[in-house]
Design a protein around this motif. Structure first.
Motif, PDB file in Angstrom:
ATOM      1  N   LEU A 157       0.821  -1.210   0.000  1.00 17.03           N
ATOM      2  CA  LEU A 157       0.000   0.000   0.000  1.00 17.03           C
ATOM      3  C   LEU A 157       0.854   1.259   0.000  1.00 17.03           C
ATOM      4  N   VAL A 158       1.859   1.285   0.852  1.00 12.45           N
ATOM      5  CA  VAL A 158       2.713   2.472   0.963  1.00 12.45           C
ATOM      6  C   VAL A 158       3.545   2.660  -0.299  1.00 12.45           C
ATOM      7  N   ARG A 159       3.998   1.570  -0.884  1.00 11.97           N
ATOM      8  CA  ARG A 159       4.753   1.697  -2.140  1.00 11.97           C
ATOM      9  C   ARG A 159       3.850   2.210  -3.261  1.00 11.97           C
ATOM     10  N   GLN A 160       2.590   1.788  -3.263  1.00 13.74           N
ATOM     11  CA  GLN A 160       1.643   2.306  -4.245  1.00 13.74           C
ATOM     12  C   GLN A 160       1.453   3.808  -4.091  1.00 13.74           C
ATOM     13  N   ALA A 161       1.580   4.290  -2.856  1.00  9.77           N
ATOM     14  CA  ALA A 161       1.361   5.712  -2.577  1.00  9.77           C
ATOM     15  C   ALA A 161       2.556   6.587  -2.936  1.00  9.77           C
ATOM     16  N   ASP A 162       3.707   5.988  -3.199  1.00 13.14           N
ATOM     17  CA  ASP A 162       4.918   6.759  -3.542  1.00 13.14           C
ATOM     18  C   ASP A 162       5.248   7.799  -2.473  1.00 13.14           C
ATOM     19  N   ILE A 163       5.251   7.364  -1.222  1.00 16.08           N
ATOM     20  CA  ILE A 163       5.560   8.280  -0.123  1.00 16.08           C
ATOM     21  C   ILE A 163       7.024   8.672  -0.147  1.00 16.08           C
ATOM     22  N   CYS A 182       0.791   3.064   8.871  1.00 21.15           N
ATOM     23  CA  CYS A 182       1.346   4.217   9.585  1.00 21.15           C
ATOM     24  C   CYS A 182       2.831   4.009   9.854  1.00 21.15           C
ATOM     25  N   ALA A 183       3.182   2.814  10.309  1.00 19.83           N
ATOM     26  CA  ALA A 183       4.580   2.522  10.632  1.00 19.83           C
ATOM     27  C   ALA A 183       5.463   2.554   9.399  1.00 19.83           C
ATOM     28  N   VAL A 184       5.000   1.944   8.309  1.00 17.22           N
ATOM     29  CA  VAL A 184       5.804   1.914   7.077  1.00 17.22           C
ATOM     30  C   VAL A 184       5.925   3.316   6.487  1.00 17.22           C
ATOM     31  N   ALA A 185       4.843   4.098   6.556  1.00 19.05           N
ATOM     32  CA  ALA A 185       4.893   5.470   6.034  1.00 19.05           C
ATOM     33  C   ALA A 185       5.968   6.279   6.752  1.00 19.05           C
ATOM     34  N   LYS A 186       6.094   6.089   8.068  1.00 21.02           N
ATOM     35  CA  LYS A 186       7.135   6.804   8.813  1.00 21.02           C
ATOM     36  C   LYS A 186       8.524   6.343   8.395  1.00 21.02           C
ATOM     37  N   VAL A 187       8.678   5.038   8.173  1.00 20.59           N
ATOM     38  CA  VAL A 187       9.966   4.527   7.699  1.00 20.59           C
ATOM     39  C   VAL A 187      10.324   5.151   6.362  1.00 20.59           C
ATOM     40  N   PHE A 188       9.317   5.366   5.519  1.00 27.44           N
ATOM     41  CA  PHE A 188       9.539   5.955   4.196  1.00 27.44           C
ATOM     42  C   PHE A 188       9.748   7.466   4.244  1.00 27.44           C
ATOM     43  N   GLY A 189       9.622   8.059   5.433  1.00 24.90           N
ATOM     44  CA  GLY A 189       9.948   9.470   5.585  1.00 24.90           C
ATOM     45  C   GLY A 189       8.786  10.414   5.748  1.00 24.90           C
ATOM     46  N   TYR A 265      -4.415   9.124  -3.794  1.00 30.32           N
ATOM     47  CA  TYR A 265      -5.348   8.335  -3.000  1.00 30.32           C
ATOM     48  C   TYR A 265      -5.127   6.859  -3.328  1.00 30.32           C
ATOM     49  N   VAL A 266      -4.947   6.023  -2.300  1.00 32.40           N
ATOM     50  CA  VAL A 266      -4.742   4.585  -2.500  1.00 32.40           C
ATOM     51  C   VAL A 266      -5.805   3.822  -1.725  1.00 32.40           C
ATOM     52  N   GLN A 267      -6.538   2.963  -2.431  1.00 33.85           N
ATOM     53  CA  GLN A 267      -7.592   2.166  -1.819  1.00 33.85           C
ATOM     54  C   GLN A 267      -7.101   0.753  -1.553  1.00 33.85           C
ATOM     55  N   GLY A 268      -7.106   0.368  -0.280  1.00 37.14           N
ATOM     56  CA  GLY A 268      -6.713  -0.982   0.079  1.00 37.14           C
ATOM     57  C   GLY A 268      -7.826  -1.748   0.765  1.00 37.14           C
ATOM     58  N   GLY A 269      -8.659  -1.046   1.567  1.00 38.69           N
ATOM     59  CA  GLY A 269      -9.742  -1.711   2.285  1.00 38.69           C
ATOM     60  C   GLY A 269     -10.863  -2.111   1.346  1.00 38.69           C
ATOM     61  N   MET A 270     -11.431  -3.285   1.605  1.00 42.41           N
ATOM     62  CA  MET A 270     -12.540  -3.779   0.789  1.00 42.41           C
ATOM     63  C   MET A 270     -13.794  -3.845   1.637  1.00 42.41           C
ATOM     64  N   GLY A 271     -14.769  -3.013   1.306  1.00 39.66           N
ATOM     65  CA  GLY A 271     -16.059  -3.038   1.973  1.00 39.66           C
ATOM     66  C   GLY A 271     -17.110  -3.524   0.995  1.00 39.66           C
ATOM     67  N   ARG A 272     -18.124  -2.701   0.760  1.00 40.44           N
ATOM     68  CA  ARG A 272     -19.133  -3.067  -0.236  1.00 40.44           C
ATOM     69  C   ARG A 272     -18.526  -3.033  -1.635  1.00 40.44           C
ATOM     70  N   ASP A 273     -19.096  -3.824  -2.523  1.00 43.84           N
ATOM     71  CA  ASP A 273     -18.588  -3.877  -3.893  1.00 43.84           C
ATOM     72  C   ASP A 273     -18.686  -2.520  -4.590  1.00 43.84           C
ATOM     73  N   ASN A 288      -4.434  11.485  -8.130  1.00 43.85           N
ATOM     74  CA  ASN A 288      -3.892  10.200  -8.568  1.00 43.85           C
ATOM     75  C   ASN A 288      -4.571   9.123  -7.717  1.00 43.85           C
ATOM     76  N   ILE A 289      -5.376   8.290  -8.339  1.00 46.24           N
ATOM     77  CA  ILE A 289      -6.149   7.288  -7.614  1.00 46.24           C
ATOM     78  C   ILE A 289      -5.663   5.893  -7.998  1.00 46.24           C
ATOM     79  N   LYS A 290      -5.301   5.125  -6.971  1.00 45.98           N
ATOM     80  CA  LYS A 290      -4.761   3.786  -7.213  1.00 45.98           C
ATOM     81  C   LYS A 290      -5.462   2.760  -6.323  1.00 45.98           C
ATOM     82  N   GLY A 291      -5.478   1.538  -6.804  1.00 45.57           N
ATOM     83  CA  GLY A 291      -5.885   0.420  -5.967  1.00 45.57           C
ATOM     84  C   GLY A 291      -4.645  -0.266  -5.436  1.00 45.57           C
ATOM     85  N   SER A 292      -4.857  -1.145  -4.447  1.00 47.31           N
ATOM     86  CA  SER A 292      -3.753  -1.934  -3.902  1.00 47.31           C
ATOM     87  C   SER A 292      -4.298  -3.292  -3.512  1.00 47.31           C
ATOM     88  N   PHE A 293      -3.639  -4.357  -3.975  1.00 53.40           N
ATOM     89  CA  PHE A 293      -4.138  -5.708  -3.763  1.00 53.40           C
ATOM     90  C   PHE A 293      -3.006  -6.634  -3.332  1.00 53.40           C
TER      91      PHE A 293
END
Length: 349
Positions: A157-163, A182-189, A265-273, A288-293
């Motif tokens: 997810l974080v790599r998809q976001a290009d943080i 949150c933790a990975v985003a901090k590692v990425f700066g 914007y990166v979408q990772g959570g899956m709720g309703r279709d 910039n809208i991306k999915g993450s799977f």
């Protein structure tokens, strides 16, 4: 009575769970290994349906696992019997275009553990190809090894976001994946990492974990919540990046509103279709809208490195470790939201 050979925890039907002795897995290929499963984490997707994948026949649950190599195929060179490994629980075809460019998570023929119709890892033994089993460093425990899978999801997810260093990141959903984002985003700066959730207990944990601040939405419009979030966190015209790990429609809408023009914007959570989506605002902001799977090339290796070096303390998310015989209770607790991450120990000898 004969002792079970491959005791497994099976989802027989919606809300119907049973222990069952399944056949011992056999090595299908000389590059396969057989793993004695030691720990398995419970995930919110362990329910018989995620997105278009629906339960149609009984299925062994579990996909967040670590274990010990029990048997190796004749062509296996990187692992030996007794090695401790974390298991990447999916087998792509390796031949399609997506596989060839390294995006094997998008392989149309992916056989992913505990995603119907494929059995999962909550069993005494599980088979995988050698290159989807990663040897754990001496500094990592098998319990930590079972947490590589959800961390791999967060890494992707974080790599998809290009943080990049100095960015502001808002993560919707303070469950295990959101917290690990949150933790990975901090590692990425990332300079500002704001966790959003409707449960105060999760926001309290997020503040102690890796979020720099938190936000509890009110029952107002998405634009009003977004405006308050910008003001409270000094975001000016909006955040650089939004990651949604909740799948909730309200979070998705608020995320689009809180981004600055040109944000990601990166979408990772899956709720309703399908959900109502502020498409005009997304267009006029040129977002910039991306999915993450799941995860793909390099995500598991990075997750292992982050845990083994102590940069991400994924083990802090573990609420309890239960015995295999108490697996159903652990699932009930996870479903009730009484903890963050439950691990189930493998069947004893």
């Amino acid at each position: 009575m004969q002792k079970p050979q491959n005791l497994s925890f099976v989802l027989k039907d919606v809300q119907k769970l049973e222990f069952e002795d399944r056949p011992l897995p056999h090595l299908k290929d000389p590059n396969d290994v057989l793993i004695r499963v030691k720990f398995t984490g419970i995930c919110g997707s362990d329910c018989g349906q995620i997105g278009p994948f629906k339960l149609e026949q009984p299925m062994v649950l579990g996909h967040e696992s670590s274990g010990i190599v029990e048997q190796v195929g004749s062509k296996v060179t990187t692992l030996k019997v007794g090695d401790r490994v974390t298991m990447e629980p999916g087998e792509p075809c390796r031949r399609c275009n997506k596989c060839k460019i390294g995006k094997y998570n998008l392989c149309p023929a992916m056989a992913f553990a505990a995603t119907p119709p494929y059995d999962g890892t909550l069993a005494r033994y599980y088979r995988l190809p050698e290159d989807f089993c990663y040897k754990l460093p001496n500094s990592m425990s098998l319990e930590q090894g079972a947490l590589v899978e959800p961390l791999g999801v967060a890494v992707h997810l974080v790599r998809q976001a290009d943080i990049s260093p100095g960015t502001s990141v808002i993560v919707f959903g303070a469950g295990p994946v959101g917290l690990l984002c949150c933790a990975v985003a901090k590692v990425f700066g990332a300079e500002k990492v704001i966790a959003v959730d409707i449960q105060l207990s999760r926001l309290d944990f997020a503040r102690k974990f890796e979020a720099t601040s938190t936000f509890l939405p009110e029952k107002v419009s998405a634009s009003q919540n977004a405006e308050r979030m910008r003001i409270e966190n000094g975001l000016g015209d909006g955040a650089d990046i939004v990651i949604d790990a909740s799948g909730a429609e309200a979070s998705i809408n608020t995320g689009i509103h809180v981004l600055h023009p040109g944000g990601t914007y990166v979408q990772g959570g899956m709720g309703r279709d399908e959900v109502n989506f502020p498409i005009t605002l997304a267009c006029t902001k040129e977002l910039n809208i991306k999915g993450s799977f799941r995860y793909s090339s390099g995500d598991y290796q990075l997750a292992i490195q982050l845990i083994s070096t102590g940069k991400v303390k994924a083990e802090d998310l573990v609420t309890d470790i239960v015995q295999f015989g108490d697996a159903e209770r652990a699932f009930e607790q996870a479903k009730a939201g009484t903890g963050l991450k439950f691990l189930i120990a493998g069947p004893e000898e």
